[in-house]
Design a protein around this motif. Sequence first.
Motif, mmCIF file in Angstrom:
data_model
loop_
_atom_site.group_PDB
_atom_site.id
_atom_site.type_symbol
_atom_site.label_atom_id
_atom_site.label_comp_id
_atom_site.label_asym_id
_atom_site.label_seq_id
_atom_site.Cartn_x
_atom_site.Cartn_y
_atom_site.Cartn_z
ATOM 1 N N ALA A 1 0.832 -1.205 0.000
ATOM 2 C CA ALA A 1 0.000 0.000 0.000
ATOM 3 C C ALA A 1 0.865 1.251 0.000
ATOM 4 C CB ALA A 1 -0.921 -0.005 1.219
ATOM 5 N N PHE A 2 1.948 1.252 0.793
ATOM 6 C CA PHE A 2 2.851 2.407 0.832
ATOM 7 C C PHE A 2 3.481 2.651 -0.528
ATOM 8 C CE2 PHE A 2 7.442 3.407 1.040
ATOM 9 C CZ PHE A 2 7.337 4.777 1.293
ATOM 10 N N TRP A 3 4.046 1.600 -1.133
ATOM 11 C CA TRP A 3 4.761 1.782 -2.392
ATOM 12 C C TRP A 3 3.816 2.187 -3.521
ATOM 13 C CZ3 TRP A 3 9.531 2.877 -2.613
ATOM 14 C CH2 TRP A 3 10.456 2.336 -1.714
ATOM 15 N N ARG A 4 2.606 1.658 -3.541
ATOM 16 C CA ARG A 4 1.697 2.006 -4.632
ATOM 17 C C ARG A 4 1.316 3.482 -4.570
ATOM 18 N NH1 ARG A 4 -4.025 -1.110 -3.705
ATOM 19 N NH2 ARG A 4 -4.878 0.539 -5.041
ATOM 20 N N ASN A 5 1.184 4.026 -3.346
ATOM 21 C CA ASN A 5 0.864 5.445 -3.214
ATOM 22 C C ASN A 5 2.078 6.322 -3.488
ATOM 23 O OD1 ASN A 5 -2.036 6.128 -2.014
ATOM 24 N ND2 ASN A 5 -1.412 4.154 -1.189
ATOM 25 N N LEU A 6 3.245 5.913 -2.988
ATOM 26 C CA LEU A 6 4.458 6.716 -3.197
ATOM 27 C C LEU A 6 4.824 6.782 -4.678
ATOM 28 C CD1 LEU A 6 6.835 8.289 -1.982
ATOM 29 C CD2 LEU A 6 8.102 6.130 -1.895
ATOM 30 N N ILE A 7 4.808 5.643 -5.357
ATOM 31 C CA ILE A 7 5.154 5.636 -6.780
ATOM 32 C C ILE A 7 4.126 6.429 -7.586
ATOM 33 C CG2 ILE A 7 5.512 4.177 -8.801
ATOM 34 C CD1 ILE A 7 6.531 1.995 -6.900
ATOM 35 N N ALA A 8 2.857 6.325 -7.202
ATOM 36 C CA ALA A 8 1.807 7.066 -7.908
ATOM 37 C C ALA A 8 2.011 8.565 -7.778
ATOM 38 C CB ALA A 8 0.432 6.665 -7.374
ATOM 39 N N VAL A 9 2.301 9.033 -6.558
ATOM 40 C CA VAL A 9 2.482 10.479 -6.368
ATOM 41 C C VAL A 9 3.775 10.952 -7.035
ATOM 42 C CG1 VAL A 9 3.768 10.523 -4.166
ATOM 43 C CG2 VAL A 9 2.130 12.328 -4.683
ATOM 44 N N THR A 10 4.780 10.093 -7.095
ATOM 45 C CA THR A 10 6.016 10.430 -7.797
ATOM 46 C C THR A 10 5.751 10.599 -9.294
ATOM 47 O OG1 THR A 10 7.331 9.199 -6.177
ATOM 48 C CG2 THR A 10 8.382 9.691 -8.285
ATOM 49 N N ALA A 11 4.874 9.754 -9.843
ATOM 50 C CA ALA A 11 4.531 9.853 -11.261
ATOM 51 C C ALA A 11 3.671 11.082 -11.553
ATOM 52 C CB ALA A 11 3.801 8.590 -11.707
ATOM 53 N N LEU A 12 2.803 11.446 -10.617
ATOM 54 C CA LEU A 12 1.885 12.566 -10.835
ATOM 55 C C LEU A 12 2.527 13.931 -10.593
ATOM 56 C CD1 LEU A 12 -1.323 11.148 -9.093
ATOM 57 C CD2 LEU A 12 -1.067 11.597 -11.538
ATOM 58 N N SER A 13 3.455 13.999 -9.655
ATOM 59 C CA SER A 13 3.996 15.287 -9.198
ATOM 60 C C SER A 13 4.592 16.157 -10.305
ATOM 61 C CB SER A 13 5.032 15.062 -8.092
ATOM 62 O OG SER A 13 4.410 14.552 -6.942
ATOM 63 N N PRO A 14 5.455 15.623 -11.199
ATOM 64 C CA PRO A 14 6.027 16.502 -12.233
ATOM 65 C C PRO A 14 4.967 17.198 -13.071
ATOM 66 C CG PRO A 14 7.213 14.422 -12.144
ATOM 67 C CD PRO A 14 5.994 14.261 -11.274
ATOM 68 N N PHE A 15 3.959 16.431 -13.519
ATOM 69 C CA PHE A 15 2.887 17.032 -14.316
ATOM 70 C C PHE A 15 2.112 18.055 -13.490
ATOM 71 C CE2 PHE A 15 -1.501 17.274 -15.732
ATOM 72 C CZ PHE A 15 -1.354 17.487 -17.098
ATOM 73 N N ALA A 16 1.787 17.693 -12.238
ATOM 74 C CA ALA A 16 0.996 18.586 -11.388
ATOM 75 C C ALA A 16 1.735 19.883 -11.105
ATOM 76 C CB ALA A 16 0.643 17.877 -10.080
ATOM 77 N N LEU A 17 3.020 19.787 -10.791
ATOM 78 C CA LEU A 17 3.786 20.979 -10.436
ATOM 79 C C LEU A 17 4.022 21.892 -11.637
ATOM 80 C CD1 LEU A 17 6.388 19.408 -7.967
ATOM 81 C CD2 LEU A 17 4.364 20.784 -7.417
ATOM 82 N N VAL A 18 4.064 21.315 -12.844
ATOM 83 C CA VAL A 18 4.274 22.124 -14.045
ATOM 84 C C VAL A 18 2.972 22.755 -14.518
ATOM 85 C CG1 VAL A 18 4.896 22.031 -16.494
ATOM 86 C CG2 VAL A 18 6.323 20.877 -14.802
ATOM 87 N N HIS A 19 1.907 21.959 -14.550
ATOM 88 C CA HIS A 19 0.656 22.423 -15.151
ATOM 89 C C HIS A 19 -0.368 22.934 -14.136
ATOM 90 C CE1 HIS A 19 1.704 20.898 -19.174
ATOM 91 N NE2 HIS A 19 2.232 19.855 -18.550
ATOM 92 N N ARG A 20 -0.165 22.689 -12.858
ATOM 93 C CA ARG A 20 -1.149 23.112 -11.848
ATOM 94 C C ARG A 20 -0.534 24.025 -10.797
ATOM 95 N NH1 ARG A 20 -5.923 22.108 -14.283
ATOM 96 N NH2 ARG A 20 -6.084 19.934 -15.015
ATOM 97 N N ARG A 21 0.524 24.746 -11.161
ATOM 98 C CA ARG A 21 1.178 25.605 -10.177
ATOM 99 C C ARG A 21 0.229 26.682 -9.640
ATOM 100 N NH1 ARG A 21 6.539 27.329 -13.340
ATOM 101 N NH2 ARG A 21 5.017 27.182 -15.027
ATOM 102 N N ALA A 22 -0.561 27.262 -10.527
ATOM 103 C CA ALA A 22 -1.498 28.296 -10.087
ATOM 104 C C ALA A 22 -2.516 27.730 -9.099
ATOM 105 C CB ALA A 22 -2.205 28.899 -11.290
ATOM 106 N N GLU A 23 -2.948 26.497 -9.343
ATOM 107 C CA GLU A 23 -3.923 25.882 -8.444
ATOM 108 C C GLU A 23 -3.305 25.596 -7.079
ATOM 109 O OE1 GLU A 23 -7.385 22.444 -8.664
ATOM 110 O OE2 GLU A 23 -5.625 22.259 -9.953
ATOM 111 N N PHE A 24 -2.055 25.132 -7.053
ATOM 112 C CA PHE A 24 -1.376 24.899 -5.783
ATOM 113 C C PHE A 24 -1.202 26.211 -5.012
ATOM 114 C CE2 PHE A 24 0.021 20.781 -7.605
ATOM 115 C CZ PHE A 24 -0.217 19.973 -6.512
ATOM 116 N N ARG A 25 -0.887 27.291 -5.731
ATOM 117 C CA ARG A 25 -0.767 28.600 -5.056
ATOM 118 C C ARG A 25 -2.117 29.021 -4.475
ATOM 119 N NH1 ARG A 25 2.771 29.911 -9.478
ATOM 120 N NH2 ARG A 25 1.015 30.877 -10.599
#
Length: 316
Positions: A43-67
Amino acid sequence: MPAEPHRPPLDLLTTGALTLAVVAVSSSAPLIAFAAAPALAVAFWRNLIAVTALSPFALVHRRAEFRWLAGAGRRDAMFCVLSGMALAAHFATWMPSAKLTSVAAATALVATQPVWQGLIARAQGRRLPLGVWAGVGVSVVGAMLATGADFTVSGAAFAGDLLALAGGMFGAVYVALGERARATVSTTTYTTICYGVCALILLVVCLVGRVPLGGFDTGTWLAVLALVAGAQLLGHSMFSYALRRIPATTISVLILLEVPGAALIGWAWLGQLPAPATLPGLALLLAGVAVVVLSSARTARRASSAPTTVATPVRD
């Protein structure tokens, strides 16, 4: 009494996402059974790997939303964080429950999630159609019959039963909080925060409980990666996407389709042929899901024909 929140109409993309999600989450139990690793570590690894895969896209394309979430949208960010906490609690209670009680009993008790989801909706002031309650009841009974629930009376089994029941409750809380967060937060941003919080909590649980997080064979790591790609990114994430257009109670009932789906995959891949006695339960479960979906569709049609106020814009 508050009305059901306004939702965009169900479209072909959402229907496809739900179908993909059901197929993806159906692979979860067979993959966990195949993986030679502790369930909490998986359960830990499936969530960690998933967030690792999602983070680059999220941080590049959703920066305004995170702010925005860090400022004016802090209340909405809180729902994302709380949803991640509930998801971690779901994993931390249900997955170990199968080690204490029978897998059948654990699966049956966690299948009570739609009941808790309906109670949460009722506590929120929503009046669920009678057809939804009927479908929930029929599908849960079908899930219990399909898993062949065989409850025992030993102390360890009783503790496992309680953990599985708690897993169903936390699963309902996770979906309810996700429904609230998805009203204003995009799927990518929501899942990135939710999975990140879940992975962090599960890491602490594994470290405190001295659960080994490494030393697994190649087949196990491949199973974990398959869980990430399937049950996590194409399963949980697609259900989260659909929460914009589908009520949380309906989503929880649709998740029960994992039971027959996992049975088919287990038969085709692991050679675990479902017992004939489970077939009536599977048929009952499918009938209950159909009742909920049809009842929800009728309610949505009535709501769309009634005058509505302008809704707050939300993101996909």
